[in-house]
Enzyme design. Structure first.
Site, mmCIF file in Angstrom:
data_model
loop_
_atom_site.group_PDB
_atom_site.id
_atom_site.type_symbol
_atom_site.label_atom_id
_atom_site.label_comp_id
_atom_site.label_asym_id
_atom_site.label_seq_id
_atom_site.Cartn_x
_atom_site.Cartn_y
_atom_site.Cartn_z
ATOM 1 N N GLY A 9 76.565 -12.294 -10.387
ATOM 2 C CA GLY A 9 77.537 -11.641 -10.699
ATOM 3 C C GLY A 9 78.579 -11.673 -10.259
ATOM 4 O O GLY A 9 78.852 -9.788 -9.642
ATOM 5 N N ILE A 14 80.038 -4.898 -6.872
ATOM 6 C CA ILE A 14 79.536 -5.381 -5.363
ATOM 7 C C ILE A 14 79.439 -6.780 -5.412
ATOM 8 O O ILE A 14 78.770 -7.120 -4.275
ATOM 9 C CB ILE A 14 77.730 -4.715 -6.125
ATOM 10 C CG1 ILE A 14 78.031 -3.565 -6.334
ATOM 11 C CG2 ILE A 14 77.062 -5.301 -4.815
ATOM 12 C CD1 ILE A 14 76.655 -2.574 -6.740
ATOM 13 N N ASP A 33 78.491 -16.525 -12.039
ATOM 14 C CA ASP A 33 78.509 -15.015 -12.723
ATOM 15 C C ASP A 33 78.713 -15.975 -14.063
ATOM 16 O O ASP A 33 78.650 -16.992 -14.569
ATOM 17 C CB ASP A 33 79.188 -14.669 -12.782
ATOM 18 C CG ASP A 33 80.126 -13.130 -13.057
ATOM 19 O OD1 ASP A 33 79.874 -12.929 -14.397
ATOM 20 O OD2 ASP A 33 79.690 -12.061 -12.036
ATOM 21 N N GLY A 72 74.097 -7.569 -13.197
ATOM 22 C CA GLY A 72 73.434 -6.728 -14.760
ATOM 23 C C GLY A 72 74.212 -6.024 -15.725
ATOM 24 O O GLY A 72 75.667 -6.405 -14.963
ATOM 25 N N TYR A 154 68.931 0.701 -19.833
ATOM 26 C CA TYR A 154 69.183 0.261 -18.465
ATOM 27 C C TYR A 154 68.645 1.166 -17.600
ATOM 28 O O TYR A 154 67.825 0.685 -16.537
ATOM 29 C CB TYR A 154 70.968 0.846 -17.769
ATOM 30 C CG TYR A 154 71.228 0.728 -16.537
ATOM 31 C CD1 TYR A 154 72.154 -0.099 -16.368
ATOM 32 C CD2 TYR A 154 71.811 2.029 -15.744
ATOM 33 C CE1 TYR A 154 71.957 -0.689 -14.860
ATOM 34 C CE2 TYR A 154 71.635 1.259 -14.470
ATOM 35 C CZ TYR A 154 72.237 0.276 -14.256
ATOM 36 O OH TYR A 154 72.782 0.166 -12.702
#
Length: 260
Positions: A9, A14, A33, A72, A154
């Site tokens: 990610g 983040i 990613d 995520g 989620y």
């Protein structure tokens, strides 16, 4: 001493803040990613998970010091179940052998304070059973349901991830191999993923009604990056199986005296 980190990610939010911080400190970062990374893969697919391992192995010459499994999705779609839980576990488990040559191997995953919210029990059971087809089928049912049902995907995926960390961190593959494995549980962070909740004063007020953050409110990805850097640094030799809530106090407000 410079270390080699894998950050999933890494293209935004983040993950990007963490990759930037580690690079500023002189470490080597292998970003992962969907695009705009050193290793471009889709962690919702088996092919993407296999390509993750081969890509990181090639980029690192087969040796890494830390895994930051951060990728995520917060959107209420079935794909979130695939990446948040099964993609994260694949990242941790399949890259773990590359930690073997490190003098201070470390691993951390990104859960969420949303793990505190009531889950969908059928989806949670499928996650914890490791049954991806059943989990994705249930997630698709939730996605097709009401907005409230879709929003369960989620938080349930993050609760399952937190439980997996608790159940496995002290075992032979992690603690037994000298690898501290932990997770973080952020509150509301200003990222592209949370833009709908943070881009106006009205939206921020509404999300803070749901996610109380009395300590300094909504915050920036860099604040989370500092915690991730410490958890995967050489200084952290004994923290094991912890889900560290960096949430401005949401955990304390919502759970009070209750603990895991």
């Amino acid at each position: 001493m410079p270390r080699t980190y894998v950050v999933t990610g890494s293209a935004s939010g983040i993950g990007r803040a963490t990759a930037d911080l580690l690079a500023e400190r002189g470490h080597r970062v292998i970003g992962v990613d969907l695009r705009d990374a050193d290793v471009n893969v889709d962690l919702t697919t088996e092919q993407g998970r296999a390509d993750l391992v081969s890509g990181v192995a090639d980029a690192s010459d087969g040796r890494i010091d830390a895994i930051i499994a951060n990728a995520g999705l917060a959107t209420p779609i079935a794909k979130a179940a695939a990446v948040n839980y099964f993609g994260t576990l694949a990242t941790l488990e399949r890259l773990r052998p590359l930690l073997a040559g490190s003098d201070a191997p470390r691993a951390v995953a990104t859960a969420s304070m949303a793990s505190l919210f009531p889950p969908d029990d059928a989806l949670l059971d499928a996650f914890l059973a490791g049954d991806e087809p059943t989990a994705l089928a249930r997630a698709a049912e939730l996605e097709a349901g009401t907005p409230e049902e879709a929003n369960l995907i989620y938080g349930t995926s993050k609760r399952a991830l937190a439980r997996w960390i608790r159940r496995n961190a002290a075992g032979p593959d992690w603690a037994g191999a000298g690898i501290p494995l932990n997770a973080i549980a952020p509150g509301v962070v200003v990222t592209p993923m949370t833009e709908a909740y943070t881009n106006t004063e009205e939206a921020r007020a509404a999300i803070l009604e749901m996610v109380p953050m009395p300590l300094n409110g909504i915050f920036q990805p860099r604040d989370v990056a500092y915690l991730l850097a410490w958890l995967t640094g050489e200084e952290n030799a004994h923290l094991c199986g912890q889900v560290v809530f960096i949430d401005g106090g949401s955990d304390a407000v919502i759970r009070g005296d209750s603990t895991w």
